[in-house]
Design a protein around this motif. Structure first.
Motif, PDB file in Angstrom:
ATOM      1  N   VAL A  21       0.979  -1.252   0.106  1.00  0.00           N
ATOM      2  CA  VAL A  21       0.429   0.437  -0.243  1.00  0.00           C
ATOM      3  C   VAL A  21       1.055   1.143  -0.461  1.00  0.00           C
ATOM      4  CG1 VAL A  21      -1.258   1.647   1.502  1.00  0.00           C
ATOM      5  CG2 VAL A  21      -2.240  -1.789   1.247  1.00  0.00           C
ATOM      6  N   GLN A  22       1.593   1.136   0.808  1.00  0.00           N
ATOM      7  CA  GLN A  22       2.960   2.434   0.652  1.00  0.00           C
ATOM      8  C   GLN A  22       3.345   2.672  -0.920  1.00  0.00           C
ATOM      9  OE1 GLN A  22       6.078   2.019   3.970  1.00  0.00           O
ATOM     10  NE2 GLN A  22       7.225   3.339   2.043  1.00  0.00           N
ATOM     11  N   HIS A  23       4.241   1.950  -1.880  1.00  0.00           N
ATOM     12  CA  HIS A  23       4.499   1.803  -1.991  1.00  0.00           C
ATOM     13  C   HIS A  23       3.034   2.243  -3.484  1.00  0.00           C
ATOM     14  CE1 HIS A  23       7.908  -0.605  -2.201  1.00  0.00           C
ATOM     15  NE2 HIS A  23       8.925   0.956  -1.756  1.00  0.00           N
ATOM     16  N   ALA A  24       1.952   1.759  -3.607  1.00  0.00           N
ATOM     17  CA  ALA A  24       0.461   1.968  -4.663  1.00  0.00           C
ATOM     18  C   ALA A  24       0.420   3.067  -4.485  1.00  0.00           C
ATOM     19  CB  ALA A  24      -0.204   0.983  -4.344  1.00  0.00           C
ATOM     20  N   THR A  25       0.550   4.058  -2.921  1.00  0.00           N
ATOM     21  CA  THR A  25       0.540   5.274  -2.816  1.00  0.00           C
ATOM     22  C   THR A  25       1.869   6.336  -3.024  1.00  0.00           C
ATOM     23  OG1 THR A  25      -0.579   4.871  -0.485  1.00  0.00           O
ATOM     24  CG2 THR A  25      -0.148   7.118  -0.541  1.00  0.00           C
ATOM     25  N   GLU A  26       2.706   6.156  -2.907  1.00  0.00           N
ATOM     26  CA  GLU A  26       3.894   6.684  -3.259  1.00  0.00           C
ATOM     27  C   GLU A  26       3.844   6.947  -4.503  1.00  0.00           C
ATOM     28  OE1 GLU A  26       7.560   5.244  -1.999  1.00  0.00           O
ATOM     29  OE2 GLU A  26       7.063   4.624  -0.495  1.00  0.00           O
ATOM     30  N   LEU A  27       3.454   5.776  -5.165  1.00  0.00           N
ATOM     31  CA  LEU A  27       3.105   6.192  -6.243  1.00  0.00           C
ATOM     32  C   LEU A  27       2.245   6.720  -8.048  1.00  0.00           C
ATOM     33  CD1 LEU A  27       4.844   4.958  -9.625  1.00  0.00           C
ATOM     34  CD2 LEU A  27       3.183   3.137  -9.626  1.00  0.00           C
ATOM     35  N   GLY A  28       1.011   6.809  -7.035  1.00  0.00           N
ATOM     36  CA  GLY A  28       0.077   7.642  -7.001  1.00  0.00           C
ATOM     37  C   GLY A  28       0.094   8.990  -6.659  1.00  0.00           C
ATOM     38  N   GLY A  29       1.096   9.288  -5.762  1.00  0.00           N
ATOM     39  CA  GLY A  29       1.657  10.876  -5.674  1.00  0.00           C
ATOM     40  C   GLY A  29       2.320  11.792  -6.243  1.00  0.00           C
ATOM     41  N   TYR A  30       3.356  10.376  -6.260  1.00  0.00           N
ATOM     42  CA  TYR A  30       4.466  10.706  -7.876  1.00  0.00           C
ATOM     43  C   TYR A  30       3.293  10.749  -9.078  1.00  0.00           C
ATOM     44  CZ  TYR A  30       7.932  11.106 -11.247  1.00  0.00           C
ATOM     45  OH  TYR A  30       8.416  11.616 -12.225  1.00  0.00           O
ATOM     46  N   MET A  31       3.120  10.507  -9.567  1.00  0.00           N
ATOM     47  CA  MET A  31       2.300  10.403 -10.918  1.00  0.00           C
ATOM     48  C   MET A  31       1.482  12.299 -10.879  1.00  0.00           C
ATOM     49  SD  MET A  31       1.006   6.889 -11.872  1.00  0.00           S
ATOM     50  CE  MET A  31       0.353   7.022 -13.277  1.00  0.00           C
ATOM     51  N   GLY A  32      -0.318  12.394  -9.862  1.00  0.00           N
ATOM     52  CA  GLY A  32      -0.881  13.071  -9.350  1.00  0.00           C
ATOM     53  C   GLY A  32       0.200  14.643 -10.067  1.00  0.00           C
ATOM     54  N   ARG A  33       1.511  13.974  -9.021  1.00  0.00           N
ATOM     55  CA  ARG A  33       2.703  15.817  -8.390  1.00  0.00           C
ATOM     56  C   ARG A  33       3.476  16.023  -9.913  1.00  0.00           C
ATOM     57  NH1 ARG A  33       3.366  13.221  -3.803  1.00  0.00           N
ATOM     58  NH2 ARG A  33       5.472  13.029  -4.571  1.00  0.00           N
ATOM     59  N   ASN A  34       2.844  15.108 -10.869  1.00  0.00           N
ATOM     60  CA  ASN A  34       3.780  15.180 -11.658  1.00  0.00           C
ATOM     61  C   ASN A  34       2.615  15.315 -13.551  1.00  0.00           C
ATOM     62  OD1 ASN A  34       6.815  14.935 -10.933  1.00  0.00           O
ATOM     63  ND2 ASN A  34       6.159  13.995  -9.635  1.00  0.00           N
ATOM     64  N   ASN A  35       1.730  15.377 -13.480  1.00  0.00           N
ATOM     65  CA  ASN A  35       1.037  15.693 -14.124  1.00  0.00           C
ATOM     66  C   ASN A  35       0.861  14.768 -15.261  1.00  0.00           C
ATOM     67  OD1 ASN A  35      -1.481  16.861 -15.278  1.00  0.00           O
ATOM     68  ND2 ASN A  35       0.564  18.383 -16.645  1.00  0.00           N
ATOM     69  N   ILE A  36       1.292  13.045 -14.603  1.00  0.00           N
ATOM     70  CA  ILE A  36       1.060  12.084 -15.325  1.00  0.00           C
ATOM     71  C   ILE A  36      -0.602  10.918 -14.892  1.00  0.00           C
ATOM     72  CG2 ILE A  36       2.126   9.361 -16.017  1.00  0.00           C
ATOM     73  CD1 ILE A  36       4.854  11.106 -14.118  1.00  0.00           C
ATOM     74  N   THR A  37      -1.215  11.280 -15.954  1.00  0.00           N
ATOM     75  CA  THR A  37      -2.366  10.386 -15.809  1.00  0.00           C
ATOM     76  C   THR A  37      -2.123   9.300 -15.619  1.00  0.00           C
ATOM     77  OG1 THR A  37      -3.680  12.695 -17.602  1.00  0.00           O
ATOM     78  CG2 THR A  37      -4.816  10.241 -17.190  1.00  0.00           C
ATOM     79  N   LEU A  38      -2.845   8.481 -14.182  1.00  0.00           N
ATOM     80  CA  LEU A  38      -2.842   7.400 -14.128  1.00  0.00           C
ATOM     81  C   LEU A  38      -4.150   6.813 -15.076  1.00  0.00           C
ATOM     82  CD1 LEU A  38      -2.591   5.245 -11.790  1.00  0.00           C
ATOM     83  CD2 LEU A  38      -4.353   6.031 -10.425  1.00  0.00           C
ATOM     84  N   ILE A  39      -3.839   5.530 -15.725  1.00  0.00           N
ATOM     85  CA  ILE A  39      -4.817   4.533 -16.636  1.00  0.00           C
ATOM     86  C   ILE A  39      -4.695   3.383 -15.433  1.00  0.00           C
ATOM     87  CG2 ILE A  39      -5.004   3.393 -18.552  1.00  0.00           C
ATOM     88  CD1 ILE A  39      -4.977   6.598 -18.588  1.00  0.00           C
ATOM     89  N   TYR A  40      -5.553   3.011 -14.685  1.00  0.00           N
ATOM     90  CA  TYR A  40      -5.622   1.935 -14.008  1.00  0.00           C
ATOM     91  C   TYR A  40      -7.244   1.409 -13.904  1.00  0.00           C
ATOM     92  CZ  TYR A  40      -8.997   3.615  -9.965  1.00  0.00           C
ATOM     93  OH  TYR A  40      -9.773   3.886  -9.447  1.00  0.00           O
ATOM     94  N   GLY A  41      -7.644  -0.205 -12.958  1.00  0.00           N
ATOM     95  CA  GLY A  41      -8.604  -0.766 -13.449  1.00  0.00           C
ATOM     96  C   GLY A  41      -9.526  -0.288 -12.913  1.00  0.00           C
ATOM     97  N   GLY A  42     -10.005   0.992 -12.507  1.00  0.00           N
ATOM     98  CA  GLY A  42     -11.611   1.180 -12.265  1.00  0.00           C
ATOM     99  C   GLY A  42     -11.906   1.204 -10.584  1.00  0.00           C
TER     100      GLY A  42
END
Length: 183
Positions: A21-42
């Motif tokens: 969960v920590q890694h998922a949260t870190e990754l999502g935060g990085y993507m959000g802050r860096n304007n990288i759209t997350l495409i995922y399973g919904g």
């Protein structure tokens, strides 16, 4: 590497190690802050929910693709930028591949492996050439990595699998890889 969207394949459960969960949260935060759209399973549960929630909280854009059959299991996320409900898993994977520039694989179950191996197969067949990053959180994928190496040693792979999959142990290694092409 200048990517505008990344598919993240991961479990709809949290798993047994809090680092997942920590890694998922870190990754999502990085993507959000860096304007990288997350495409995922919904989904809104498990690692899927963690990565999506973190991306949204960090100001990012999140596109979820969920098949009708999984709405009850994964519980579709209604707090994201865009949610697409599709007919089946095949449509989900195709849309996710089409929308992303690369893929990151977090811990997960059968579905996560199915998505990773289909993307890897499409890469091998030259249907696309999108980078695949395997996040080996707490050694979660050690046995799989060993087995893929065994398949290569037994001459069942057409090329070195390491040319298609980058294996990392931390989100910081993903960030470093993604930032290499920006400087």
């Amino acid at each position: 590497m200048n990517l505008t969207s990344i598919a993240v394949f991961c479990g709809s459960q949290n798993g047994s190690d809090p680092i997942f969960v920590q890694h998922a949260t870190e990754l999502g935060g990085y993507m959000g802050r860096n304007n990288i759209t997350l495409i995922y399973g919904g989904g809104k549960k498990g690692l899927m929910g963690a990565v999506a929630d973190s991306a949204m909280k960090s100001g990012g854009k999140v596109t979820g693709i969920i098949p009708e059959i999984l709405i009850g299991w994964e519980h579709q996320h209604t707090g994201i930028t865009d949610l697409q409900v599709v007919a089946d898993m095949h449509a989900r994977k195709k849309i996710m591949y089409d929308l992303c520039d690369a893929a990151i694989i977090l811990p997960g179950g059968h579905g996560t492996l199915d998505e990773m191996f289909e993307m890897l197969t499409w890469n091998t067949l030259k249907i696309h050439n999108k980078k695949i990053i395997l996040l080996n959180s707490a050694g979660f994928y050690n046995h799989l990595i060993s087995h893929i190496s065994h398949m290569q040693q037994c001459d069942f792979l057409y090329e070195d699998w390491r040319d298609r999959i980058l294996v990392v142990d931390t989100v910081q290694q993903i960030i470093s890889f993604l930032n290499e092409g920006k400087s």
